[in-house]
Design a protein around this motif. Sequence first.
Motif, PDB file in Angstrom:
ATOM      1  N   UNK A   1       8.278   6.801   6.040  1.00 46.39           N
ATOM      2  CA  UNK A   1       8.240   6.686   4.488  1.00 46.39           C
ATOM      3  C   UNK A   1       8.178   5.193   4.249  1.00 46.39           C
ATOM      4  N   UNK A   2       8.799   4.600   4.759  1.00 45.01           N
ATOM      5  CA  UNK A   2       8.679   3.133   4.630  1.00 45.01           C
ATOM      6  C   UNK A   2       7.261   2.677   4.840  1.00 45.01           C
ATOM      7  N   UNK A   3       6.888   2.820   5.977  1.00 46.34           N
ATOM      8  CA  UNK A   3       5.394   2.582   6.212  1.00 46.34           C
ATOM      9  C   UNK A   3       4.331   3.159   5.167  1.00 46.34           C
ATOM     10  N   UNK A   4       4.644   4.401   4.918  1.00 48.27           N
ATOM     11  CA  UNK A   4       3.588   5.324   4.092  1.00 48.27           C
ATOM     12  C   UNK A   4       4.431   5.910   2.905  1.00 48.27           C
ATOM     13  N   UNK A   5       4.704   5.179   1.775  1.00 51.97           N
ATOM     14  CA  UNK A   5       5.574   5.808   0.698  1.00 51.97           C
ATOM     15  C   UNK A   5       4.967   6.771  -0.060  1.00 51.97           C
ATOM     16  N   UNK A   6       3.577   6.966   0.141  1.00 52.04           N
ATOM     17  CA  UNK A   6       2.764   7.875  -0.699  1.00 52.04           C
ATOM     18  C   UNK A   6       2.925   9.165   0.125  1.00 52.04           C
ATOM     19  N   UNK A   7       3.721   9.489   1.204  1.00 53.97           N
ATOM     20  CA  UNK A   7       3.812  10.730   2.025  1.00 53.97           C
ATOM     21  C   UNK A   7       4.528  11.646   1.159  1.00 53.97           C
ATOM     22  N   UNK A   8       3.827  12.648   0.305  1.00 56.65           N
ATOM     23  CA  UNK A   8       4.403  13.328  -0.470  1.00 56.65           C
ATOM     24  C   UNK A   8       5.552  14.507   0.338  1.00 56.65           C
ATOM     25  N   UNK A   9       4.856  14.791   1.700  1.00 56.56           N
ATOM     26  CA  UNK A   9       5.729  15.839   2.279  1.00 56.56           C
ATOM     27  C   UNK A   9       6.922  15.412   2.733  1.00 56.56           C
ATOM     28  N   UNK A  10       6.998  13.946   2.949  1.00 56.28           N
ATOM     29  CA  UNK A  10       8.360  13.550   3.487  1.00 56.28           C
ATOM     30  C   UNK A  10       9.244  13.236   2.494  1.00 56.28           C
ATOM     31  N   UNK A  11       8.652  12.787   1.099  1.00 55.14           N
ATOM     32  CA  UNK A  11       9.258  12.439   0.119  1.00 55.14           C
ATOM     33  C   UNK A  11      10.096  13.633  -0.386  1.00 55.14           C
ATOM     34  N   UNK A  12       9.260  14.659  -0.636  1.00 56.95           N
ATOM     35  CA  UNK A  12       9.763  16.086  -0.761  1.00 56.95           C
ATOM     36  C   UNK A  12      10.863  16.461   0.188  1.00 56.95           C
ATOM     37  N   UNK A  13      10.617  16.224   1.411  1.00 57.75           N
ATOM     38  CA  UNK A  13      11.708  16.900   2.110  1.00 57.75           C
ATOM     39  C   UNK A  13      13.030  16.116   2.218  1.00 57.75           C
TER      40      UNK A  13
ATOM     41  N   UNK B   1      13.938  14.554  -0.662  1.00 59.20           N
ATOM     42  CA  UNK B   1      14.440  14.468  -2.004  1.00 59.20           C
ATOM     43  C   UNK B   1      14.216  13.165  -2.675  1.00 59.20           C
ATOM     44  N   UNK B   2      13.407  12.341  -2.495  1.00 55.80           N
ATOM     45  CA  UNK B   2      13.231  11.077  -2.899  1.00 55.80           C
ATOM     46  C   UNK B   2      12.263  10.865  -3.919  1.00 55.80           C
ATOM     47  N   UNK B   3      12.397   9.947  -4.902  1.00 53.59           N
ATOM     48  CA  UNK B   3      11.288   9.677  -5.907  1.00 53.59           C
ATOM     49  C   UNK B   3      11.109   8.162  -5.914  1.00 53.59           C
ATOM     50  N   UNK B   4      10.376   7.540  -7.146  1.00 56.88           N
ATOM     51  CA  UNK B   4      10.200   6.346  -7.093  1.00 56.88           C
ATOM     52  C   UNK B   4      11.384   5.477  -7.250  1.00 56.88           C
ATOM     53  N   UNK B   5      12.400   6.064  -7.725  1.00 55.66           N
ATOM     54  CA  UNK B   5      13.658   5.095  -7.813  1.00 55.66           C
ATOM     55  C   UNK B   5      13.968   4.437  -6.456  1.00 55.66           C
ATOM     56  N   UNK B   6      13.807   5.251  -5.407  1.00 53.74           N
ATOM     57  CA  UNK B   6      13.902   4.577  -3.960  1.00 53.74           C
ATOM     58  C   UNK B   6      12.664   4.145  -3.323  1.00 53.74           C
ATOM     59  N   UNK B   7      11.517   5.012  -3.546  1.00 52.92           N
ATOM     60  CA  UNK B   7      10.398   4.679  -2.943  1.00 52.92           C
ATOM     61  C   UNK B   7       9.503   3.578  -3.200  1.00 52.92           C
ATOM     62  N   UNK B   8       9.547   3.193  -4.552  1.00 47.85           N
ATOM     63  CA  UNK B   8       9.013   1.997  -5.157  1.00 47.85           C
ATOM     64  C   UNK B   8       9.681   1.009  -5.063  1.00 47.85           C
ATOM     65  N   UNK B   9       9.565  -0.232  -4.520  1.00 48.90           N
ATOM     66  CA  UNK B   9      10.495  -1.335  -4.364  1.00 48.90           C
ATOM     67  C   UNK B   9      10.795  -1.790  -5.716  1.00 48.90           C
ATOM     68  N   UNK B  10       9.828  -1.796  -6.714  1.00 43.38           N
ATOM     69  CA  UNK B  10       9.990  -2.269  -7.916  1.00 43.38           C
ATOM     70  C   UNK B  10      11.324  -1.458  -8.674  1.00 43.38           C
TER      71      UNK B  10
END
Length: 285
Positions: A238-250, A252-261
Amino acid sequence: MRFLVVEGNTRDARLAHRDSFGLTPSESYAAVLQSLEPQAVCDIAFPADEGANLPDGAGLESYDAVVLTGSHLNAYNVEPAVARQIAFARAAYASGTPFFGSCWGVQIGALAAGGDVRANPSGREIGFARRLAATDAGRSHPLLAGRPAAWDAPAVHLDAVTTLPDDVTVLASNALTPVQAAEIRHAGGTFWGVQYHPEFSLAELAAILRRYGRSMLAEGFFRTEAEHARYVDELEQLDRAPGRADLAWRHGLDAEVLDPERRLTEIRNFLDHRVKPERSRRGRA
């Protein structure tokens, strides 16, 4: 702009972090600050080390901000490495320099101001602090400006602030940890801090969790070593590919964690609402 990044770890622990991640915690935190303020100069202090060269009061006043990292230490075990950091935090308060800390940072900030820290009765919070929510005071506080009604953040801690200092405003909490963000006022200084780690990328969090494998298995977070390894591997993916919707769903992570901003919200708010105004007031802008 000059920042003093205060390493909370002893030498062996910070080198272990460098071995697993490539940077010590203070080096990593300095890189985050410089990503937000590219022209900033970051010095690093090691108050956990006996005989460390530390700035005096005038030296602390020369910085635009003091920032505390996390630590492997337990603040209630008042060994010399801990006592030196509490004394250093008191000097930072007295200097009036804007003061921020993550995890261990908020614990030391509380202890130095007369609070107390103990093992969290609810147990370890590791991986992510879930469903963080601002208190009534926190909803209008600039530290949390831009955060939604509930959010998650990287977290690794067993201990927590259990007795509040006299002059404190709790800004955020969740079901596991009552003090997740706070403003503490002491000896003429003001500290803003969080119990979680907005500075951690998923790669840095994964490196830490890989080292915590034995503890996480013993405490029931995973049933097998293979489960633990898969979890850590997926965070790295996920760090390398934050657009991986499957891993983000698995996870339970959203932009508050995945988006560095978004993840760096509290640190950016500290710079924008505390450091820069104080810098202008001091005539440094």
